[in-house]
Design an enzyme around this catalytic site. Structure first.
Site, PDB file in Angstrom:
ATOM      1  N   ASP A  49      15.678 -70.479  -7.180  1.00  9.65           N
ATOM      2  CA  ASP A  49      15.860 -71.968  -7.155  1.00  9.65           C
ATOM      3  C   ASP A  49      16.584 -72.392  -6.356  1.00  9.65           C
ATOM      4  OD1 ASP A  49      15.332 -74.539  -9.095  1.00  9.65           O
ATOM      5  OD2 ASP A  49      17.501 -74.468  -8.553  1.00  9.65           O
ATOM      6  N   TYR A  54      21.208 -78.397  -1.256  1.00  2.33           N
ATOM      7  CA  TYR A  54      22.106 -77.254  -1.494  1.00  2.33           C
ATOM      8  C   TYR A  54      22.501 -76.732  -0.030  1.00  2.33           C
ATOM      9  CZ  TYR A  54      20.369 -76.901  -6.362  1.00  2.33           C
ATOM     10  OH  TYR A  54      20.064 -77.434  -7.538  1.00  2.33           O
ATOM     11  N   LYS A  79      13.582 -78.328  -4.203  1.00  3.82           N
ATOM     12  CA  LYS A  79      13.479 -79.667  -4.749  1.00  3.82           C
ATOM     13  C   LYS A  79      13.851 -80.703  -3.422  1.00  3.82           C
ATOM     14  CE  LYS A  79      16.249 -77.911  -8.326  1.00  3.82           C
ATOM     15  NZ  LYS A  79      17.086 -76.831  -7.753  1.00  3.82           N
ATOM     16  N   HIS A 112      14.027 -83.983  -7.447  1.00  9.45           N
ATOM     17  CA  HIS A 112      15.161 -83.461  -8.028  1.00  9.45           C
ATOM     18  C   HIS A 112      16.016 -84.502  -9.110  1.00  9.45           C
ATOM     19  CE1 HIS A 112      18.972 -80.878  -6.247  1.00  9.45           C
ATOM     20  NE2 HIS A 112      19.142 -81.425  -7.707  1.00  9.45           N
TER      21      HIS A 112
HETATM   22  P1  NDP Z   1      25.639 -72.077 -14.477  1.00  9.67           P
HETATM   23  O1  NDP Z   1      25.573 -72.566 -15.596  1.00  9.67           O
HETATM   24  O2  NDP Z   1      24.622 -71.138 -13.926  1.00  9.67           O
HETATM   25  O3  NDP Z   1      27.162 -71.314 -14.403  1.00  9.67           O
HETATM   26  C1  NDP Z   1      27.373 -70.704 -13.067  1.00  9.67           C
HETATM   27  C2  NDP Z   1      29.046 -70.221 -13.198  1.00  9.67           C
HETATM   28  O4  NDP Z   1      29.038 -69.258 -14.275  1.00  9.67           O
HETATM   29  C3  NDP Z   1      29.499 -69.711 -12.161  1.00  9.67           C
HETATM   30  O5  NDP Z   1      30.896 -70.089 -12.012  1.00  9.67           O
HETATM   31  C4  NDP Z   1      29.400 -68.366 -11.965  1.00  9.67           C
HETATM   32  O6  NDP Z   1      30.384 -67.687 -11.302  1.00  9.67           O
HETATM   33  C5  NDP Z   1      29.465 -67.960 -13.728  1.00  9.67           C
HETATM   34  N1  NDP Z   1      28.899 -66.893 -14.215  1.00  9.67           N
HETATM   35  C6  NDP Z   1      27.371 -66.680 -13.988  1.00  9.67           C
HETATM   36  N2  NDP Z   1      27.093 -65.708 -14.557  1.00  9.67           N
HETATM   37  C7  NDP Z   1      28.295 -65.243 -15.085  1.00  9.67           C
HETATM   38  C8  NDP Z   1      28.469 -63.991 -16.068  1.00  9.67           C
HETATM   39  N3  NDP Z   1      27.651 -63.000 -16.386  1.00  9.67           N
HETATM   40  N4  NDP Z   1      29.894 -63.872 -16.331  1.00  9.67           N
HETATM   41  C9  NDP Z   1      30.796 -64.635 -16.043  1.00  9.67           C
HETATM   42  N5  NDP Z   1      30.579 -65.802 -15.163  1.00  9.67           N
HETATM   43  C10 NDP Z   1      29.517 -66.018 -14.778  1.00  9.67           C
HETATM   44  O7  NDP Z   1      25.911 -73.318 -13.577  1.00  9.67           O
HETATM   45  P2  NDP Z   1      25.128 -73.921 -12.179  1.00  9.67           P
HETATM   46  O8  NDP Z   1      25.629 -75.308 -12.158  1.00  9.67           O
HETATM   47  O9  NDP Z   1      25.229 -73.042 -11.149  1.00  9.67           O
HETATM   48  O10 NDP Z   1      23.633 -73.998 -12.481  1.00  9.67           O
HETATM   49  C11 NDP Z   1      22.670 -72.967 -12.453  1.00  9.67           C
HETATM   50  C12 NDP Z   1      21.532 -73.219 -11.108  1.00  9.67           C
HETATM   51  O11 NDP Z   1      20.895 -74.511 -11.845  1.00  9.67           O
HETATM   52  C13 NDP Z   1      22.146 -73.728 -10.083  1.00  9.67           C
HETATM   53  O12 NDP Z   1      22.494 -72.715  -9.205  1.00  9.67           O
HETATM   54  C14 NDP Z   1      20.988 -74.565  -9.614  1.00  9.67           C
HETATM   55  O13 NDP Z   1      20.019 -73.607  -9.166  1.00  9.67           O
HETATM   56  C15 NDP Z   1      20.582 -75.246 -10.651  1.00  9.67           C
HETATM   57  N6  NDP Z   1      20.981 -76.556 -10.752  1.00  9.67           N
HETATM   58  C16 NDP Z   1      20.182 -77.761 -10.690  1.00  9.67           C
HETATM   59  C17 NDP Z   1      20.656 -78.957 -10.757  1.00  9.67           C
HETATM   60  C18 NDP Z   1      19.464 -79.959 -10.926  1.00  9.67           C
HETATM   61  O14 NDP Z   1      19.808 -81.216 -10.874  1.00  9.67           O
HETATM   62  N7  NDP Z   1      18.363 -80.024 -10.964  1.00  9.67           N
HETATM   63  C19 NDP Z   1      22.001 -79.308 -10.932  1.00  9.67           C
HETATM   64  C20 NDP Z   1      22.977 -78.088 -11.020  1.00  9.67           C
HETATM   65  C21 NDP Z   1      22.296 -76.808 -11.017  1.00  9.67           C
HETATM   66  P3  NDP Z   1      30.245 -66.489 -10.380  1.00  9.67           P
HETATM   67  O15 NDP Z   1      29.414 -66.882  -9.368  1.00  9.67           O
HETATM   68  O16 NDP Z   1      31.583 -66.176  -9.818  1.00  9.67           O
HETATM   69  O17 NDP Z   1      29.605 -65.225 -10.925  1.00  9.67           O
END
Ligand code: NDP
Length: 278
Positions: A49, A54, A79, A112
């Protein structure tokens, strides 16, 4: 060598399928997106995604090539941003994203944000998306950050119902009423920030359930989503955590555990309410 995990597929209202778990790449720099996507595909991920906003679509495209996984096995979602709302802007934005990704078709194309203060431009965009679907350039079309009344506007004119709505969703924001609306219109709920950007991972209840199942807090939260029938796209830049996030299909939460996690809801958003995002 850890056995690559694979996500089950969910069937969408247009007859296509989607892996229930994918990789989100928000805030992943373009140079890092390539190796990350390639790694994720090699350990079994099949849904990626991204979004024009991004600024990593070319990295994602490179990662797909480098992974060696056949294109037809991969589901790519992107998006277009609010500035590209409107019929012709949407078509232009699509061409740009497709070019940056280096692809011939997209699996999922999403609006989006609806940006309702800009009027019904998102409905005009929907008509452009239907054209892309009818021309075979996008396999499935959907939306993101839509409230039910925004979806109502689309359904009034739609030839194709949005297959999914990607919204902020995690135990602190359980989105019950939007999920029932989705269910009544055969729209899949997809969770963005399924881990509340990591903020739910230190929660005491989640950690106590994690201990019972000998799992990580992240796996418990993702499993909660899975059992609610939601598709998730957790983001991680770590190989270990990517693998961990996919390994959520070999244990089951009890209904008491499910209910206890759902009861953490406080309608807390890590992001902006779609009504206010313009
Ligand atoms: P998430 O809820 O996926 O959380 C990501 C965070 O959690 C990062 O800091 C990551 O750190 C940490 N993390 C992930 N897996 C683990 C684990 N197993 N143990 C400990 N920490 C973990 O947040 P996002 O905001 O990134 O959302 C996910 C996706 O959703 C985005 O990447 C995007 O594709 C989408 N999105 C869409 C939006 C929209 O408007 N449509 C808005 C926001 C997000 P680390 O990388 O260090 O592991």
């Amino acid at each position: 060598m850890i056995e690559p995990a694979k996500s089950p597929l969910l069937t969408l209202s247009d007859g296509n399928v989607i892996p229930q778990v994918g990789l989100g790449v928000y805030k992943v720099e373009n140079e890092i997106a390539g190796p990350l996507v390639s790694k994720a595909l090699q350990v079994g991920y099949r849904l990626i995604d991204t979004a024009s906003m991004y600024l990593n679509e070319s990295g994602v495209g490179q990662g797909i090539v480098d992974s060696g996984v056949p294109r037809e096995e991969i589901f790519v979602a992107t998006k277009f941003w609010m500035d590209d709302l409107g019929y012709s802007n949407t078509l232009r934005a699509f061409e740009k994203s497709l070019g940056l990704l280096g692809l011939e078709y997209l699996d999922f194309y999403l609006i989006h944000w609806p940006a309702p203060k800009r009027g019904l431009l998102y409905v005009e965009s929907w008509l452009a998306m239907e054209r892309l679907k009818n021309e075979g350039l996008v396999r499935s079309i959907g939306v993101s950050n839509f409230h039910s009344h925004h979806l109502d506007q689309i359904l009034k004119v739609a030839e194709h119902t949005p297959v999914l709505n990607q919204v902020e969703l995690h135990p602190l924001l359980t989105q019950e009423s939007l999920m029932s609306y989705h269910a009544s219109h055969s729209i899949l709920t997809q969770a963005w920030s399924p881990l509340a950007r990591g903020q739910i991972l230190s929660n005491e209840l989640v950690n106590s359930i994690a201990k019972i199942h000998n799992r990580s807090a992240s796996q418990i939260v993702l499993r909660w989503h899975i059992q609610r029938g939601v598709s998730v796209i957790p983001k991680s830049t770590s190989r270990e955590r990517i693998i961990e996030n996919m390994n959520v299909f070999d244990f089951v939460l009890t209904s008491d555990e499910m209910n206890a996690i759902s009861a953490l809801n406080v309608n807390y958003r890590t992001g902006v309410d779609p009504e206010d995002r313009n």
